[in-house]
Write a protein that holds these residues in place. Structure first.
Motif, PDB file in Angstrom:
ATOM      1  N   HIS A 111     -10.933  24.930   4.550  1.00 48.20           N
ATOM      2  CA  HIS A 111      -9.945  24.311   5.431  1.00 48.20           C
ATOM      3  C   HIS A 111     -10.316  24.505   6.906  1.00 48.20           C
ATOM      4  CE1 HIS A 111      -6.541  24.320   2.186  1.00 48.20           C
ATOM      5  NE2 HIS A 111      -7.614  23.655   1.822  1.00 48.20           N
ATOM      6  N   ASP A 112     -10.804  25.707   7.217  1.00 50.23           N
ATOM      7  CA  ASP A 112     -11.121  26.014   8.618  1.00 50.23           C
ATOM      8  C   ASP A 112     -12.211  25.091   9.154  1.00 50.23           C
ATOM      9  OD1 ASP A 112     -10.899  27.840  10.973  1.00 50.23           O
ATOM     10  OD2 ASP A 112     -13.018  28.122  10.515  1.00 50.23           O
ATOM     11  N   ASP A 113     -13.223  24.827   8.337  1.00 55.49           N
ATOM     12  CA  ASP A 113     -14.317  23.971   8.805  1.00 55.49           C
ATOM     13  C   ASP A 113     -13.851  22.531   9.024  1.00 55.49           C
ATOM     14  OD1 ASP A 113     -16.104  26.035   8.993  1.00 55.49           O
ATOM     15  OD2 ASP A 113     -17.004  25.729   7.026  1.00 55.49           O
ATOM     16  N   MET A 115     -10.743  21.869  10.051  1.00 55.03           N
ATOM     17  CA  MET A 115      -9.972  21.961  11.297  1.00 55.03           C
ATOM     18  C   MET A 115     -10.867  22.049  12.529  1.00 55.03           C
ATOM     19  SD  MET A 115      -6.832  24.424  10.203  1.00 55.03           S
ATOM     20  CE  MET A 115      -5.970  24.156  11.745  1.00 55.03           C
ATOM     21  N   ASP A 116     -11.985  22.800  12.397  1.00 54.15           N
ATOM     22  CA  ASP A 116     -12.885  22.999  13.546  1.00 54.15           C
ATOM     23  C   ASP A 116     -13.946  21.911  13.650  1.00 54.15           C
ATOM     24  OD1 ASP A 116     -11.468  25.255  14.019  1.00 54.15           O
ATOM     25  OD2 ASP A 116     -13.048  26.672  13.473  1.00 54.15           O
ATOM     26  N   GLY A 117     -14.006  21.038  12.656  1.00 53.87           N
ATOM     27  CA  GLY A 117     -15.066  20.018  12.651  1.00 53.87           C
ATOM     28  C   GLY A 117     -16.451  20.653  12.561  1.00 53.87           C
ATOM     29  N   THR A 120     -21.782  23.067   9.765  1.00 53.80           N
ATOM     30  CA  THR A 120     -22.513  24.022   8.914  1.00 53.80           C
ATOM     31  C   THR A 120     -21.682  25.277   8.704  1.00 53.80           C
ATOM     32  OG1 THR A 120     -23.596  25.054  10.799  1.00 53.80           O
ATOM     33  CG2 THR A 120     -24.802  23.285   9.703  1.00 53.80           C
ATOM     34  N   ARG A 121     -21.966  25.953   7.606  1.00 51.75           N
ATOM     35  CA  ARG A 121     -21.321  27.246   7.309  1.00 51.75           C
ATOM     36  C   ARG A 121     -22.308  28.030   6.462  1.00 51.75           C
ATOM     37  NH1 ARG A 121     -17.264  30.599   8.883  1.00 51.75           N
ATOM     38  NH2 ARG A 121     -15.876  28.833   9.234  1.00 51.75           N
ATOM     39  N   HIS A 122     -22.525  29.270   6.812  1.00 49.01           N
ATOM     40  CA  HIS A 122     -23.498  30.112   6.099  1.00 49.01           C
ATOM     41  C   HIS A 122     -24.857  29.416   5.981  1.00 49.01           C
ATOM     42  CE1 HIS A 122     -20.302  32.819   5.318  1.00 49.01           C
ATOM     43  NE2 HIS A 122     -19.793  32.231   4.264  1.00 49.01           N
TER      44      HIS A 122
HETATM   45 MG    MG Z   1     -13.923  28.048  12.395  1.00 49.31          MG
END
Ligand code: MG
Ligand code: FPP
Length: 350
Positions: A111-113, A115-117, A120-122
């Motif tokens: 959800h956070d990604d 919201m933040d647009g 990438t993650r990890h």
């Molecule tokens: Mg974030």
């Protein structure tokens, strides 16, 4: 940021898994304890991978398992296991509880990604970048439901702790979204947000580990309080990293929060600073997001601002409170590891 390594369903903790590195940094110096924790992390990882991937349709399983596969420090499962050391670490449900904590964390990142647009993650594409926003929100919901299902298998205490933590996470994030009320002190608001979005799950992790392991209510309360203080310190350390650490270390551009207009603790304290030496920085921050061209100057000014020193002092006070919460607990290796974790949080700010 994690190394972006892939861990398929049923995989175990690889030797270079970020948690393994985190564990060695805690300098546990107790081979028996370290082996027990490593093996329990391994079992928790299997619960996590199985739970995240067990949708019937493989396309859904690929989406719901995406971030579990991508890695991460597994800090929350580690906290669950450390909490369980104050009771019977082999008790039924301890490793499932470790998986629950990570499932809630991963669900919140879906959800956070969005919201933040964040793309990438990890070190891998974020879920919404790959499958779209609607699928990412539903994937997060699915993982949250999966955590609730595992908690239901453990009983009412786990159900309660899981629901409370998830509720606090959402409330913290909502509070960040809405900003302070007109009559609310922005720094007070910051601490409410940090307590919800970061501390709630660290507190729950230590607490649920203790509860599942049958530790005393006093020990569970002390561990929960430690997690609460550690969590706020962890968030402040994150704020400081944005101002101080090179991208190679954090995986995020330095000053990214300034550019996005994030009201981090150092920003809030700089805006409130009465120190004449902070005047230029105050002006730069007054208009909201710092323009890209001015970010290097803002970072330089932060380097010798009293706001940065004050932010560090606030973080150290929180860490002192986290350590103090452990004061009445028996001198087990897990207590030493938690104290080392407090030192680790302080060190990761530079
Ligand atoms: Mg974030
Ligand atoms: C990362 O913060 C985000 C969180 C710690 C929590 C986000 C919570 C939600 C989106 C509410 C939904 C919760 C559930 C349980 C479904 P950040 O954006 O400051 O840090 P980052 O740089 O790691 O993204």
């Amino acid at each position: 940021m994690g190394a972006g390594r892939k861990y398929g369903a049923g995989s175990s903790v690889a030797p270079d898994f970020p948690t393994t590195r985190l564990l060695s940094q805690l300098a546990l110096d107790d081979p028996e304890f370290e082996t027990r924790i490593r093996e329990a992390l391994d079992r928790a990882e299997k619960w996590l991978q199985t739970s995240a991937h067990d949708a019937l349709d493989p396309r859904v399983a690929a989406l719901t398992g995406h971030l579990a596969d991508a890695g991460g420090k597994r800090l929350r499962p580690l906290l669950v296991l450390l909490g369980a050391e104050f009771g019977d670490p082999w008790a039924h449900g301890v490793t499932q509880a470790a998986a629950i904590a990570e499932l809630v964390h991963i669900a919140s990142l879906y959800h956070d990604d969005v919201m933040d647009g964040a793309t990438t993650r990890h070190g891998v594409p974020s879920v919404h970048a790959r499958w779209g926003e609607r699928a990412a929100v539903l994937g997060g919901d699915w993982l949250l439901a999966r955590a609730a299902q595992l908690a239901a298998e453990l009983g009412s205490a786990a159900v309660h702790l899981n629901a409370q933590a998830a509720g606090r996470l959402v409330a913290g994030q909502l509070r960040e979204l809405t900003g302070p009320r007109p009559d609310e002190d922005p720094v007070t608001h910051y601490f409410h947000v940090a307590a919800g979005k970061t501390a709630a799950l660290l507190a729950m992790s230590l607490g649920i580990g203790a509860v599942q392991a049958g530790a005393s209510a006093t020990a569970a309360a002390a561990l929960t309080e430690c997690g609460e203080q550690l969590g706020v310190a962890f968030q402040i350390a994150d704020d400081l990293l944005d101002l101080r650490s090179p991208a190679e270390l954090t995986g995020k551009e330095r000053g990214k929060d300034l550019l996005a207009g994030v009201q981090s603790l150092p920003v809030l304290l700089a805006r409130e600073s009465g120190d004449p030496a902070d005047a230029e920085l105050r002006d730069l921050l007054a208009a909201g997001p710092v323009p890209a061209a001015a970010v290097p100057r803002a970072l330089e000014l932060f380097g010798h601002s009293s706001a940065l020193t004050e932010t560090e002092a606030v973080m150290h006070r929180r860490l002192d409170r986290a350590r103090a919460a452990l004061g009445g607990l028996p001198p087990l290796p897990a207590r030493r590891a938690l104290l080392a974790l407090c030192d680790y949080v302080a060190l990761r700010t530079s």
